[in-house]
Design a protein around this motif. Structure first.
Motif, PDB file in Angstrom:
ATOM      1  N   ARG A  89       0.859  -1.196   0.000  1.00  0.00           N
ATOM      2  CA  ARG A  89       0.000   0.000   0.000  1.00  0.00           C
ATOM      3  C   ARG A  89       0.886   1.233   0.000  1.00  0.00           C
ATOM      4  N   PRO A  90       1.454   1.585  -1.183  1.00  0.00           N
ATOM      5  CA  PRO A  90       2.399   2.712  -1.206  1.00  0.00           C
ATOM      6  C   PRO A  90       1.747   4.069  -0.947  1.00  0.00           C
ATOM      7  N   VAL A  91       0.496   4.244  -1.368  1.00  0.00           N
ATOM      8  CA  VAL A  91      -0.188   5.524  -1.147  1.00  0.00           C
ATOM      9  C   VAL A  91      -1.260   5.314  -0.079  1.00  0.00           C
ATOM     10  N   ALA A  92      -1.189   6.088   0.985  1.00  0.00           N
ATOM     11  CA  ALA A  92      -2.129   5.908   2.089  1.00  0.00           C
ATOM     12  C   ALA A  92      -3.456   6.595   1.768  1.00  0.00           C
TER      13      ALA A  92
ATOM     14  N   GLU B 100     -12.244   8.330  -2.705  1.00  0.00           N
ATOM     15  CA  GLU B 100     -10.872   7.973  -3.084  1.00  0.00           C
ATOM     16  C   GLU B 100     -10.895   6.701  -3.930  1.00  0.00           C
ATOM     17  N   ARG B 103      -6.737   1.778  -3.072  1.00  0.00           N
ATOM     18  CA  ARG B 103      -5.290   1.995  -3.079  1.00  0.00           C
ATOM     19  C   ARG B 103      -4.538   0.716  -2.740  1.00  0.00           C
ATOM     20  N   ALA B 104      -3.763   0.226  -3.704  1.00  0.00           N
ATOM     21  CA  ALA B 104      -2.913  -0.941  -3.495  1.00  0.00           C
ATOM     22  C   ALA B 104      -1.884  -0.970  -4.609  1.00  0.00           C
ATOM     23  N   ALA B 105      -0.673  -1.443  -4.279  1.00  0.00           N
ATOM     24  CA  ALA B 105       0.371  -1.526  -5.294  1.00  0.00           C
ATOM     25  C   ALA B 105      -0.061  -2.456  -6.428  1.00  0.00           C
ATOM     26  N   LYS B 170      -5.478  -3.154   5.787  1.00  0.00           N
ATOM     27  CA  LYS B 170      -4.358  -2.259   6.055  1.00  0.00           C
ATOM     28  C   LYS B 170      -3.094  -2.732   5.347  1.00  0.00           C
ATOM     29  N   ASN B 171      -3.051  -4.023   4.969  1.00  0.00           N
ATOM     30  CA  ASN B 171      -1.896  -4.571   4.264  1.00  0.00           C
ATOM     31  C   ASN B 171      -2.162  -4.758   2.779  1.00  0.00           C
ATOM     32  N   ALA B 172      -3.314  -4.286   2.293  1.00  0.00           N
ATOM     33  CA  ALA B 172      -3.727  -4.521   0.900  1.00  0.00           C
ATOM     34  C   ALA B 172      -3.574  -5.996   0.541  1.00  0.00           C
TER      35      ALA B 172
END
Lengths: 268, 257
Positions: A89-92, B100, B103-105, B170-172
């Motif tokens: 999760r690079p962007v919070a 939003e 969000r995850a890599a 929280k850890n994607a």
């Protein structure tokens, strides 16, 4: 070997390592607590127990190295998983994220780090008997007579050690964080090992709560009991015999002014 | 009613993004959340501004295309409901609503609120299927399935692959998604031949995609629009452990003849 490598390379495999080492450490915590609760008996009881452990060096060092390896694996797995989770999760989120997660489950790394710092201190304090960290003096001078043999006076060491208020406070903080860590970790280890279904999950959660509360109460009772005055007369004699300086604040003064004003001393 | 929208705007993956605040036009409280965004985009188009890009398709809660993290929770304020089935009556007049992207890599951003969720497709392709000969439909009940197993398998099969579990964790971590897919097929007799091969392949693909690990926080279960249970993650952990212990199957020298 292939199996172990595969285990370590997979995120699930590392969670198995976390769970299994965690389970082993909980077993140790129970045994360690039972051993230490002997401080509430006569001085000879815990001194004899400590002497017994020391008299079996092979067993003692086997257990010590085993524990060290277990803790090491637990930390290594935690550290690699933590960096994996961070990079996932690079962007919070601006709005926080981690919806519906309990704070004890979110801050396992924080509670774990403080517990690690505590373990290092605890080993310096009562295993290496480092005089610089205990606030009392050279614990190796504390000896007693057990069945005609001169042995370390573990009982006096514990009483004198916990009569230093900041030592007792650090132990209590670490114990509270351990409680937080275990109240999540104990249940999560069953989940990680796949030992869960809709029937067993409530029971697993109950077990986690009962064991973590019991361990907390058990461990916290030792510094609190000693601050309340257990063995203070015996320890005062032992201190005089070993020519150790008086503690910065004895049990009596801490109790008289109370823990709230003990905190104020730091500010001053 | 009207709401104030704080929306993440980002032109593409390489440019920097930021929140922009918009006043919504007058809304009907019975509009869906996506219809509200349609109305906002209409207004933006009239003003000559770039409309907000967001994913949507069926708008009836079964395709898994819609996403959005609304006020910190994927799929908005309700439990067991997708964004497309969230209505403006769930908000109050004058509320500020923060929107939003997930969000995850492993879910790289495409534009504004759109993210690329092909990582899930690749996990599915790694083993989320059964190999059978196609042809005419087999007789009903030719393979007996206990009612409890089929019920549980159907619970897992409800997963629409939207990715809210990853967005909330929280850890994607994609554990709930993979667990649902593995659990769905692993519970049924048709899924048995490839059960352990499947779990290994899917977990390995999940790790390759760069998802995080499960720390049992329960966020995924709480936001899942199909309310898939954490029990399935335990089942996945169990199957993967068994698969690791079993090892890879031995290759027969004669090719099995």
């Amino acid at each position: 070997m292939n199996l172990l490598l595969r285990l370590w390379r997979s995120s699930l495999g590392k969670k198995y390592v976390m769970a299994l080492t965690g389970a082993a450490l909980v077993v140790f915590l129970v045994g360690h607590l039972v051993g230490n609760l002997q401080v509430f008996g006569a001085p000879d009881l815990i001194n004899q127990y400590a002497h017994f452990l020391k008299s079996k060096p092979l067993l003692l060092w086997g257990a010590r190295l085993g524990l060290l390896a277990t803790v090491g694996l637990h930390i290594a797995a935690a550290f690699t998983l933590l960096s994996l989770n961070r990079s996932a999760r690079p962007v919070a989120y601006a709005t926080g994220g981690a919806y519906a997660a309990t704070s004890r489950s979110r801050y396992m790394a924080v509670s774990g780090s403080v517990i690690l710092a505590f373990i290092v201190y605890h080993l310096l304090h009562f295993t290496a008997l480092n005089p610089a960290v205990n606030g009392v003096g050279d614990f190796t001078k504390l000896t007693t007579d057990l069945h005609g043999e001169t042995v370390p006076d573990v009982y006096a060491m514990m009483i004198l050690g916990f009569n230093v208020w900041w030592v007792a406070a650090f132990y209590l903080i670490a114990q509270a964080l351990l409680f937080m860590h275990l109240s999540h970790g104990l249940a999560a280890m069953f989940q990680s090992l796949g030992l869960r279904n809709h029937v067993w999950w409530p029971r697993v959660q109950l077990l986690a709560r009962v064991v973590s509360v019991a361990l907390f109460l058990g461990y916290a009772s030792i510094p609190l009991g000693i601050l309340a005055g257990i063995g203070s007369r015996y320890a005062a004699d032992a201190r005089a015999r070993a020519h150790l300086a008086a503690a910065p604040s004895s049990a009596a003064t801490v109790l008289a002014v109370g823990p709230a004003s003990a905190g104020k001393e730091v500010v001053r | 009613m009207k709401v104030k929208l704080k929306v993440w705007r980002q032109k593409n993956r390489t440019s920097a993004g930021e929140f922009k605040t918009y006043e919504s036009p007058e809304l009907n409280p019975n509009m869906s959340f996506l219809e509200m965004l349609d109305v906002l985009n209409e207004q933006l188009a009239v003003r000559g501004e770039e409309p907000v890009a967001f994913d949507h398709d069926c708008r009836e809660g079964i395709c898994g295309t819609c996403s959005l993290v609304i006020d910190g929770k994927p799929h908005g304020p309700h439990r067991g409901v997708a964004t497309c089935q969230t209505y403006m009556r769930s908000f109050k007049d004058g509320d500020e609503v923060v929107i939003e992207p997930f969000r995850a890599a492993a879910f790289p951003l495409v534009k504004d609120l759109v993210v690329d969720r092909q990582a899930f497709d690749r996990i599915q392709q790694a083993g989320g299927y059964i190999s059978v000969r196609t042809g005419s439909a087999p007789d009903a009940n030719s393979i007996p399935v206990p009612k409890e197993d089929s019920d549980l398998a159907m619970d897992a099969a409800q997963c629409i692959g939207c990715g809210a579990c990853v967005a909330a964790c929280k850890n994607a971590s994609a554990m709930l998604f993979v667990a649902a897919k593995v659990g769905h097929l692993g519970l049924l007799p048709q899924g048995q031949p490839e059960r352990y091969k499947r779990v290994k392949a899917m977990v390995e693909q999940m790790d390759t995609e760069g998802f995080g690990a499960c720390t049992v926080t329960g966020s995924c279960e709480a936001v899942c629009p199909k309310s898939i249970s954490l029990d399935f993650i335990a089942r996945l952990n169990r199957d993967y452990a068994v698969a690791l212990l079993k090892g890879d199957p031995k290759k027969a020298a004669s090719g099995g003849a």
